[in-house]
Design a protein around this motif. Structure first.
Motif, PDB file in Angstrom:
ATOM      1  N   ARG A  14       0.829  -1.204   0.000  1.00 15.14           N
ATOM      2  CA  ARG A  14       0.000   0.000   0.000  1.00 15.14           C
ATOM      3  C   ARG A  14       0.866   1.259   0.000  1.00 15.14           C
ATOM      4  NH1 ARG A  14      -5.493  -0.161   3.401  1.00 15.14           N
ATOM      5  NH2 ARG A  14      -5.605   1.753   2.195  1.00 15.14           N
ATOM      6  N   ALA A  15       1.929   1.235   0.784  1.00 17.45           N
ATOM      7  CA  ALA A  15       2.837   2.385   0.840  1.00 17.45           C
ATOM      8  C   ALA A  15       3.500   2.607  -0.521  1.00 17.45           C
ATOM      9  CB  ALA A  15       3.890   2.173   1.920  1.00 17.45           C
ATOM     10  N   LEU A  16       3.914   1.505  -1.162  1.00 18.98           N
ATOM     11  CA  LEU A  16       4.542   1.602  -2.475  1.00 18.98           C
ATOM     12  C   LEU A  16       3.569   2.163  -3.504  1.00 18.98           C
ATOM     13  CD1 LEU A  16       7.019   1.031  -4.238  1.00 18.98           C
ATOM     14  CD2 LEU A  16       6.159  -1.287  -4.577  1.00 18.98           C
ATOM     15  N   LEU A  17       2.318   1.726  -3.422  1.00 23.71           N
ATOM     16  CA  LEU A  17       1.293   2.214  -4.341  1.00 23.71           C
ATOM     17  C   LEU A  17       1.051   3.707  -4.145  1.00 23.71           C
ATOM     18  CD1 LEU A  17      -0.847   1.598  -6.492  1.00 23.71           C
ATOM     19  CD2 LEU A  17      -2.440   1.031  -4.633  1.00 23.71           C
ATOM     20  N   ILE A  18       1.002   4.149  -2.899  1.00 30.03           N
ATOM     21  CA  ILE A  18       0.787   5.564  -2.600  1.00 30.03           C
ATOM     22  C   ILE A  18       1.956   6.405  -3.112  1.00 30.03           C
ATOM     23  CG2 ILE A  18       0.611   7.260  -0.742  1.00 30.03           C
ATOM     24  CD1 ILE A  18      -0.928   5.106   0.857  1.00 30.03           C
ATOM     25  N   LEU A  19       3.187   5.948  -2.843  1.00 27.19           N
ATOM     26  CA  LEU A  19       4.374   6.678  -3.297  1.00 27.19           C
ATOM     27  C   LEU A  19       4.431   6.754  -4.814  1.00 27.19           C
ATOM     28  CD1 LEU A  19       7.078   5.335  -0.809  1.00 27.19           C
ATOM     29  CD2 LEU A  19       6.126   7.641  -0.895  1.00 27.19           C
ATOM     30  N   SER A  20       4.114   5.641  -5.475  1.00 29.84           N
ATOM     31  CA  SER A  20       4.134   5.613  -6.938  1.00 29.84           C
ATOM     32  C   SER A  20       3.087   6.564  -7.512  1.00 29.84           C
ATOM     33  CB  SER A  20       3.877   4.191  -7.440  1.00 29.84           C
ATOM     34  OG  SER A  20       4.870   3.299  -6.982  1.00 29.84           O
ATOM     35  N   SER A  21       1.920   6.586  -6.899  1.00 28.62           N
ATOM     36  CA  SER A  21       0.850   7.474  -7.357  1.00 28.62           C
ATOM     37  C   SER A  21       1.249   8.941  -7.192  1.00 28.62           C
ATOM     38  CB  SER A  21      -0.438   7.194  -6.588  1.00 28.62           C
ATOM     39  OG  SER A  21      -0.871   5.859  -6.787  1.00 28.62           O
ATOM     40  N   CYS A  22       1.840   9.263  -6.060  1.00 28.27           N
ATOM     41  CA  CYS A  22       2.295  10.634  -5.818  1.00 28.27           C
ATOM     42  C   CYS A  22       3.362  11.049  -6.828  1.00 28.27           C
ATOM     43  CB  CYS A  22       2.833  10.778  -4.395  1.00 28.27           C
ATOM     44  SG  CYS A  22       1.571  10.641  -3.110  1.00 28.27           S
ATOM     45  N   TRP A  23       4.270  10.120  -7.125  1.00 25.80           N
ATOM     46  CA  TRP A  23       5.330  10.405  -8.086  1.00 25.80           C
ATOM     47  C   TRP A  23       4.752  10.657  -9.468  1.00 25.80           C
ATOM     48  CZ3 TRP A  23       7.506   6.704 -11.831  1.00 25.80           C
ATOM     49  CH2 TRP A  23       8.562   7.258 -12.558  1.00 25.80           C
ATOM     50  N   LEU A  24       3.808   9.834  -9.893  1.00 22.51           N
ATOM     51  CA  LEU A  24       3.182  10.009 -11.201  1.00 22.51           C
ATOM     52  C   LEU A  24       2.429  11.336 -11.281  1.00 22.51           C
ATOM     53  CD1 LEU A  24       1.908   6.379 -11.868  1.00 22.51           C
ATOM     54  CD2 LEU A  24       3.760   7.565 -13.072  1.00 22.51           C
ATOM     55  N   ILE A  25       1.813  11.726 -10.194  1.00 23.11           N
ATOM     56  CA  ILE A  25       1.101  13.006 -10.168  1.00 23.11           C
ATOM     57  C   ILE A  25       2.081  14.162 -10.346  1.00 23.11           C
ATOM     58  CG2 ILE A  25      -0.192  14.593  -8.680  1.00 23.11           C
ATOM     59  CD1 ILE A  25      -1.575  12.079  -7.516  1.00 23.11           C
TER      60      ILE A  25
END
Length: 240
Positions: A14-25
């Motif tokens: 979940r943490a990895l998914l959140i970080l990846s989403s923030c990076w893509l944004i």
């Protein structure tokens, strides 16, 4: 114990998914909007505070690429990544050259990081060398090449690059060292700024060492060999 490991794995994903989403944004945002700060800037500020150096100030002023002298554009490419317009984030020829150079001579290996890799590292990652950082950088770099144009990558690079203690971005560097704007830099000034990029906390623009002046002269020769403004026009960095 197994339940604990499963829970840890669940939250790690979940943490990895959140970080990846923030990076893509942020990739999408910075494709169009100025970059307000970088991880290197944050790291420098934190280190200053931890060492009780409260006089340290990060100075940075964003400028678009048309407000940067073509001399600075070609100087940065000549100094850091001469194959920048042609690769997709990794210059394998430079990597091979660096690997082959090391055993033959006991001099420091010539850096093989591309401008795109440096943008990824400076903007999102941390300073220093580690396999973890290199691995993350290797994943992020080609995505940046797909999402951003070469012109955008170079614009961000020159706006977040460190040119001295607390001096970030070419506009701030031009004002601090030469009392002029980035679009007014001449060839020699641009080459000197590009010359400090490998280690801006060691090399001093105001008190250039002999090694720095030798590097500046080499960059000036490379700028001429690349073709100067003709090179920039060919690849769309400046208008014809």
């Amino acid at each position: 114990m197994l339940a604990y490991l499963l829970l840890l794995w669940h939250w790690s994903k979940r943490a990895l998914l959140i970080l990846s989403s923030c990076w893509l944004i942020t990739i999408l945002i910075f494709k169009f909007l100025p970059v307000p700060f970088s991880m290197v800037m944050i790291e420098r500020e934190i280190n200053a505070w931890l060492s009780l150096n409260f006089s340290y100030v990060t100075r940075s002023t964003w400028v678009e690429i048309n407000a940067i002298s073509p001399n600075m554009l070609i100087a940065a490419i000549a100094a850091e990544d001469q194959n920048f317009p042609n690769h997709w984030g990794f210059d394998f020829q430079a990597i091979e050259s660096a690997i082959n150079q090391n055993p033959a001579s006991k001099k420091p290996v010539r850096g093989a990081s591309t401008i795109t890799q440096q943008v990824v590292k400076n903007l999102w990652l941390w300073d220093g060398r580690s396999w973890l950082r290199k691995g993350i950088e290797a994943i992020m770099t080609p995505i940046i090449e797909v999402m951003w144009s070469k012109k955008r990558i170079l614009t961000i690079y020159l706006n977040i690059a460190e040119f001295g203690e607390g001096i970030f971005g070419v506009e701030e560097a031009a004002k601090y060292y030469f009392k002029k704007q980035a679009n007014q830099l001449n060839e020699a000034e641009a080459a000197l700024l590009a010359a400090v990029l490998p280690n801006p906390l060691v090399y001093q623009v105001k008190r250039p060492s002999n090694d720095l002046l030798i590097r500046q002269a080499w960059i000036l020769r490379q700028m001429q060999q690349l073709g100067g403004k003709n090179f920039l026009k060919k690849y769309g960095f400046i208008a014809n």
